[in-house]
Design a protein around this motif. Structure first.
Motif, mmCIF file in Angstrom:
data_model
loop_
_atom_site.group_PDB
_atom_site.id
_atom_site.type_symbol
_atom_site.label_atom_id
_atom_site.label_comp_id
_atom_site.label_asym_id
_atom_site.label_seq_id
_atom_site.Cartn_x
_atom_site.Cartn_y
_atom_site.Cartn_z
ATOM 1 N N GLU A 129 0.824 -1.211 0.000
ATOM 2 C CA GLU A 129 0.000 0.000 0.000
ATOM 3 C C GLU A 129 0.857 1.260 0.000
ATOM 4 O O GLU A 129 0.603 2.197 -0.767
ATOM 5 C CB GLU A 129 -0.930 0.005 1.221
ATOM 6 C CG GLU A 129 -1.773 1.258 1.339
ATOM 7 C CD GLU A 129 -2.573 1.329 2.631
ATOM 8 O OE1 GLU A 129 -3.242 2.349 2.851
ATOM 9 O OE2 GLU A 129 -2.506 0.369 3.427
ATOM 10 N N GLN A 130 1.883 1.282 0.838
ATOM 11 C CA GLN A 130 2.720 2.475 0.934
ATOM 12 C C GLN A 130 3.650 2.600 -0.270
ATOM 13 O O GLN A 130 3.941 3.718 -0.713
ATOM 14 C CB GLN A 130 3.520 2.455 2.234
ATOM 15 C CG GLN A 130 2.686 2.368 3.499
ATOM 16 C CD GLN A 130 1.687 3.517 3.627
ATOM 17 O OE1 GLN A 130 1.781 4.523 2.945
ATOM 18 N NE2 GLN A 130 0.710 3.345 4.504
ATOM 19 N N VAL A 131 4.083 1.488 -0.831
ATOM 20 C CA VAL A 131 4.916 1.543 -2.038
ATOM 21 C C VAL A 131 4.114 2.107 -3.201
ATOM 22 O O VAL A 131 4.620 2.922 -3.992
ATOM 23 C CB VAL A 131 5.489 0.148 -2.369
ATOM 24 C CG1 VAL A 131 6.078 0.137 -3.784
ATOM 25 C CG2 VAL A 131 6.560 -0.237 -1.358
ATOM 26 N N ASP A 132 2.850 1.703 -3.325
ATOM 27 C CA ASP A 132 1.998 2.264 -4.381
ATOM 28 C C ASP A 132 1.908 3.785 -4.244
ATOM 29 O O ASP A 132 1.919 4.519 -5.232
ATOM 30 C CB ASP A 132 0.603 1.649 -4.314
ATOM 31 C CG ASP A 132 0.574 0.203 -4.803
ATOM 32 O OD1 ASP A 132 1.548 -0.207 -5.467
ATOM 33 O OD2 ASP A 132 -0.396 -0.512 -4.511
ATOM 34 N N LYS A 133 1.830 4.256 -3.004
ATOM 35 C CA LYS A 133 1.766 5.696 -2.752
ATOM 36 C C LYS A 133 3.088 6.366 -3.162
ATOM 37 O O LYS A 133 3.097 7.457 -3.746
ATOM 38 C CB LYS A 133 1.478 5.939 -1.274
ATOM 39 C CG LYS A 133 0.952 7.316 -0.929
ATOM 40 C CD LYS A 133 0.525 7.375 0.528
ATOM 41 C CE LYS A 133 -0.674 6.471 0.786
ATOM 42 N NZ LYS A 133 -1.135 6.547 2.191
ATOM 43 N N LEU A 134 4.198 5.688 -2.867
ATOM 44 C CA LEU A 134 5.509 6.234 -3.247
ATOM 45 C C LEU A 134 5.709 6.223 -4.758
ATOM 46 O O LEU A 134 6.364 7.110 -5.311
ATOM 47 C CB LEU A 134 6.619 5.446 -2.554
ATOM 48 C CG LEU A 134 6.712 5.627 -1.036
ATOM 49 C CD1 LEU A 134 7.672 4.619 -0.424
ATOM 50 C CD2 LEU A 134 7.148 7.062 -0.686
ATOM 51 N N LEU A 135 5.132 5.240 -5.442
ATOM 52 C CA LEU A 135 5.211 5.218 -6.902
ATOM 53 C C LEU A 135 4.404 6.370 -7.503
ATOM 54 O O LEU A 135 4.812 6.962 -8.517
ATOM 55 C CB LEU A 135 4.709 3.869 -7.438
ATOM 56 C CG LEU A 135 5.622 2.669 -7.157
ATOM 57 C CD1 LEU A 135 4.945 1.366 -7.568
ATOM 58 C CD2 LEU A 135 6.955 2.829 -7.885
ATOM 59 N N GLU A 136 3.279 6.700 -6.893
ATOM 60 C CA GLU A 136 2.518 7.877 -7.327
ATOM 61 C C GLU A 136 3.328 9.146 -7.102
ATOM 62 O O GLU A 136 3.322 10.064 -7.931
ATOM 63 C CB GLU A 136 1.195 7.963 -6.559
ATOM 64 C CG GLU A 136 0.177 6.893 -6.904
ATOM 65 C CD GLU A 136 -1.113 7.080 -6.121
ATOM 66 O OE1 GLU A 136 -1.464 8.223 -5.775
ATOM 67 O OE2 GLU A 136 -1.778 6.070 -5.840
ATOM 68 N N LEU A 137 4.020 9.202 -5.972
ATOM 69 C CA LEU A 137 4.879 10.352 -5.680
ATOM 70 C C LEU A 137 5.969 10.471 -6.730
ATOM 71 O O LEU A 137 6.264 11.579 -7.220
ATOM 72 C CB LEU A 137 5.498 10.197 -4.285
ATOM 73 C CG LEU A 137 6.508 11.273 -3.863
ATOM 74 C CD1 LEU A 137 5.814 12.616 -3.659
ATOM 75 C CD2 LEU A 137 7.230 10.842 -2.575
ATOM 76 N N ARG A 138 6.564 9.346 -7.108
ATOM 77 C CA ARG A 138 7.617 9.366 -8.126
ATOM 78 C C ARG A 138 7.070 9.864 -9.460
ATOM 79 O O ARG A 138 7.714 10.687 -10.141
ATOM 80 C CB ARG A 138 8.205 7.963 -8.295
ATOM 81 C CG ARG A 138 9.296 7.913 -9.363
ATOM 82 C CD ARG A 138 9.572 6.498 -9.824
ATOM 83 N NE ARG A 138 10.371 5.752 -8.863
ATOM 84 C CZ ARG A 138 10.743 4.480 -9.047
ATOM 85 N NH1 ARG A 138 10.351 3.832 -10.140
ATOM 86 N NH2 ARG A 138 11.465 3.854 -8.137
ATOM 87 N N ALA A 139 5.872 9.406 -9.825
ATOM 88 C CA ALA A 139 5.274 9.837 -11.092
ATOM 89 C C ALA A 139 5.003 11.339 -11.100
ATOM 90 O O ALA A 139 5.095 11.998 -12.141
ATOM 91 C CB ALA A 139 3.980 9.064 -11.336
ATOM 92 N N ALA A 140 4.684 11.887 -9.927
ATOM 93 C CA ALA A 140 4.335 13.306 -9.840
ATOM 94 C C ALA A 140 5.550 14.209 -9.703
ATOM 95 O O ALA A 140 5.532 15.352 -10.182
ATOM 96 C CB ALA A 140 3.391 13.535 -8.665
ATOM 97 N N THR A 141 6.617 13.709 -9.050
ATOM 98 C CA THR A 141 7.747 14.591 -8.724
ATOM 99 C C THR A 141 9.105 14.089 -9.210
ATOM 100 O O THR A 141 10.078 14.848 -9.173
ATOM 101 C CB THR A 141 7.846 14.776 -7.199
ATOM 102 O OG1 THR A 141 8.202 13.517 -6.595
ATOM 103 C CG2 THR A 141 6.533 15.267 -6.606
ATOM 104 N N GLY A 142 9.191 12.822 -9.599
ATOM 105 C CA GLY A 142 10.483 12.237 -9.944
ATOM 106 C C GLY A 142 11.214 11.645 -8.757
ATOM 107 O O GLY A 142 12.271 11.028 -8.903
ATOM 108 N N ARG A 143 10.657 11.827 -7.539
ATOM 109 C CA ARG A 143 11.242 11.259 -6.320
ATOM 110 C C ARG A 143 10.328 10.122 -5.855
ATOM 111 O O ARG A 143 9.098 10.231 -5.959
ATOM 112 C CB ARG A 143 11.331 12.313 -5.206
ATOM 113 C CG ARG A 143 12.056 13.593 -5.588
ATOM 114 C CD ARG A 143 12.170 14.514 -4.368
ATOM 115 N NE ARG A 143 10.858 14.790 -3.776
ATOM 116 C CZ ARG A 143 10.103 15.855 -4.064
ATOM 117 N NH1 ARG A 143 10.518 16.740 -4.954
ATOM 118 N NH2 ARG A 143 8.937 16.033 -3.496
#
Length: 643
Positions: A129-143
């Protein structure tokens, strides 16, 4: 300094660890085989000694360094309490980098804001669940370019670049340590007292959250001073269940755990916190006021569903116990008959309840963050749980003032801990100077200049110091407002007293620039639901329950009770029970449940107009967004109550 602390030397000035890494190394050297972490996994408590913990932290640090984590960089951490997430935080410190934890239920927009500091190109998520959230963060910011995870379930089908389990990272780190003889000593000796040990964030009630960097020396000296004041003891049993992004968890769990060589107990998951608490039975326990209120409600509901004899015993003993505790706090001495009844009560009622709650060994129990209701406070102290209030902010490592046994008052937060100074300026604001106060905000010199002047932190809280030197906190200086007649008041002060009732979960008091005070009330669904069921009142939802005339009358009684303690001009005259609770996802409160007052007054402007317009009810239209992204409107008829 307490005798127990002197004997162990845990906080003696000569050997005081200057960093959390130094404390970890000391524990692995001096207390090698003592249990450091205990985690319930698949129903079984797994234990690791201080030696084992140091070895794993070193392996994670070696692995993180190979992935590019370097000094001065942030590392995002998101998830519930897990030993390996704590180990990863310490591993970052070994590299002179720092973790930046986020609340596990944070939405993407807030996660973007909370990760904008420190160029965090490595992130750790607890699970899928938290990795999916971090992947969304990466898609939005590159981080972040590299995302690590602890719980390996659910990743079999993931084909994502830069994704790795912590288990794999540990393996790589161990290989590096084996082939590079000097690596271990370099990692152990790298951290400095003025390095950032963690980057936390303000609640963001007035804009973007500010980055709050706690230095190693802030935490180590703050915990040591608190220990000298008697608030921490060596080798505590601690319970790691608080949000990892909250200062209370980092300082009171990880920081104090390392400095005091404690055992840190981690529940299996958030859903099992209460069950696992009973098995742990910590010696030190910290909970927010709302958690103590919920615990009291749990006891009351449990007793009502108990046997007639147990209910009679509870209803007979507890009122006497509470009045006896009130007498003790007022400086009175129990009579012989009161001591006899108290001893019987401890045998038959108090001790079983302490065991039921998991607090049988809680020698020190604390609450802070906001005011705790008098009834709740007295109840737990009457049970023999010596509950006390403390005061602090993230900027002070939450270590500013606290009550001590023998000097507990109902309406104060105690005296400054050792090493802390408190004064009140001419505007009534509380100022703090202490080794635990931060040097400044992260990359924000303007905010730093406003908050820290000549070494004194301007807390933004209004307060006063009573004749005994105890601090009384009134609320936020910025929240001081005036009615149309010029009466000055702090809405939060009144709101907290309304929330002392178990039947009110949230409330917003309105009245700035107006002729009278009104309130938007969110009932506590569980407590009011139980109250309604006892009276055979039917309901199908929160919205329906909140609008029942009987519930409106219940809330009116709570308001009347609070009004009795208020000046005539500052009494709540009209209120409305909202059809739902305030929600962080709707922007009405922060993740730490603080009101976003401007948002509430904007969102509920039509409802506020109705409160001041003299209507007995109003139709409120609430905008909603469905899961498919479509928007709609729900219309609710809300009753307006007079007091």
């Amino acid at each position: 300094m307490t005798a127990s602390v002197v004997q162990t030397g845990l906080t003696a000035a000569a050997d005081l660890p200057q960093t959390l890494i130094a404390a970890l190394v000391r524990n692995a050297t001096v207390y090698r085989d003592r249990i450091a972490f205990r985690e319930r996994r698949y129903g079984i408590w797994q234990e690791q000694t201080w030696t084992e913990v140091l070895d794993e932290v070193l392996a994670i640090a070696a692995g993180l360094e190979s992935l590019g984590l370097s000094a001065g960089s942030a590392m995002t951490v998101i998830g519930d309490n897990r030993p390996r997430l704590y180990y990863a935080m310490l591993a970052a410190n070994m590299l002179r980098a720092f973790p930046s934890p986020a609340f596990p239920d944070i939405p993407l927009e807030e996660l973007i804001a909370a990760t904008r500091h420190g160029n965090a190109m490595i992130a750790i998520g607890e699970d899928q669940e938290q990795v999916d959230k971090l992947l969304e963060l990466r898609a939005a910011t590159g981080r972040a370019a590299t995302i690590l995870y602890d719980d390996e379930r659910g990743f079999d089908t993931y084909a994502v670049e830069g994704l790795m389990s912590i288990e794999t990272l540990v393996g790589r780190g161990r290989e590096r340590l084996a082939r590079e003889p000097g690596l271990r000593d370099r990692l152990i000796g790298a951290a400095r007292p003025d390095d950032v040990t963690v980057l936390l964030h303000s609640s963001g009630t007035t804009g973007l959250p500010k980055g709050i960097p706690l230095l190693h020396r802030n935490v180590t000296q703050g915990v040591a001073n608190a220990a000298r004041s008697g608030y921490f003891h060596p080798h505590e049993e601690l319970y790691a269940y608080l949000p990892t992004a909250w200062v209370g968890d980092f300082v009171f769990t990880l920081g104090a755990g390392l400095m005091m060589a404690a055992t840190i107990n981690v529940p299996e998951r958030q859903e099992t916190v209460l069950r696992d608490l009973r098995e742990v039975s910590p010696t030190f326990y910290l909970a927010a006021p709302r958690a103590w209120d919920q615990m009291l409600t749990r006891v009351q509901v449990g007793m009502k569903n108990s046997t007639p004899f147990k209910r009679w015993l509870f209803d007979t003993i507890m009122p006497r116990a509470i009045e006896l505790e009130r007498k003790r706090l007022a400086g009175g001495t129990p009579t012989l008959s009161e001591r006899v009844v108290d001893a019987i009560g401890n045998l038959l009622v108090y001790a079983p309840l302490r065991d039921y709650l998991g607090l049988a060994r809680a020698e020190r129990a604390f609450t802070g963050g906001e005011a705790l209701g008098e009834d709740t406070f007295l109840f737990f102290r009457a049970l023999g749980i010596k509950l006390k209030q403390f005061y602090g902010q993230t900027e002070t490592c939450a270590l500013t003032a606290a009550q001590t046994e023998g000097h507990v008052k109902l309406h104060t937060v105690g005296r400054p801990i050792e090493g802390a100074e408190i004064r009140i300026d001419d505007s009534g604001e509380i100022l703090v100077r202490s080794p635990s106060v931060i040097a400044g905000y992260f990359d924000d010199p303007e905010a730093t200049a406003k908050a820290i002047v000549d070494g004194w932190l301007h807390t933004g809280d209004a307060g006063r110091i009573d004749e005994d030197g105890d601090l009384i906190v009134l609320g936020r200086v910025s929240e001081v407002v005036r009615t149309a007649a010029g009466e000055r008041y702090i809405p939060n002060f009144i709101e907290n007293r309304l929330k002392f009732s178990p039947y009110i979960r949230n409330v917003a008091v309105i009245g700035a620039g107006r002729d009278l005070l009104t309130a938007i009330v969110c009932i506590d669904f569980d407590a009011v639901g139980h109250w309604a069921e006892e009276r055979a009142l039917s309901y199908t939802s929160y919205a329906e329950l909140s609008q029942r005339p009987e519930v409106q009358g219940l809330v009116a009684e709570v308001v009347r009770h609070v009004n009795k303690t208020q000046p005539e001009a500052l009494r709540v005259r009209r209120f409305v029970n909202l059809h739902k609770d305030f929600d962080a996802d709707d922007g009405e409160i922060t993740r730490t449940r603080k009101l976003r007052r401007n948002m509430i007054e904007t969102t509920y402007a039509p409802l506020i107009d109705a409160l001041y317009g003299g209507a007995v009810e109003t139709v409120y239209e609430a905008a909603i967004t469905y899961e498919n992204g479509e928007r709609g409107v729900i219309r609710r008829t809300l009753r307006i109550g007079e007091v």
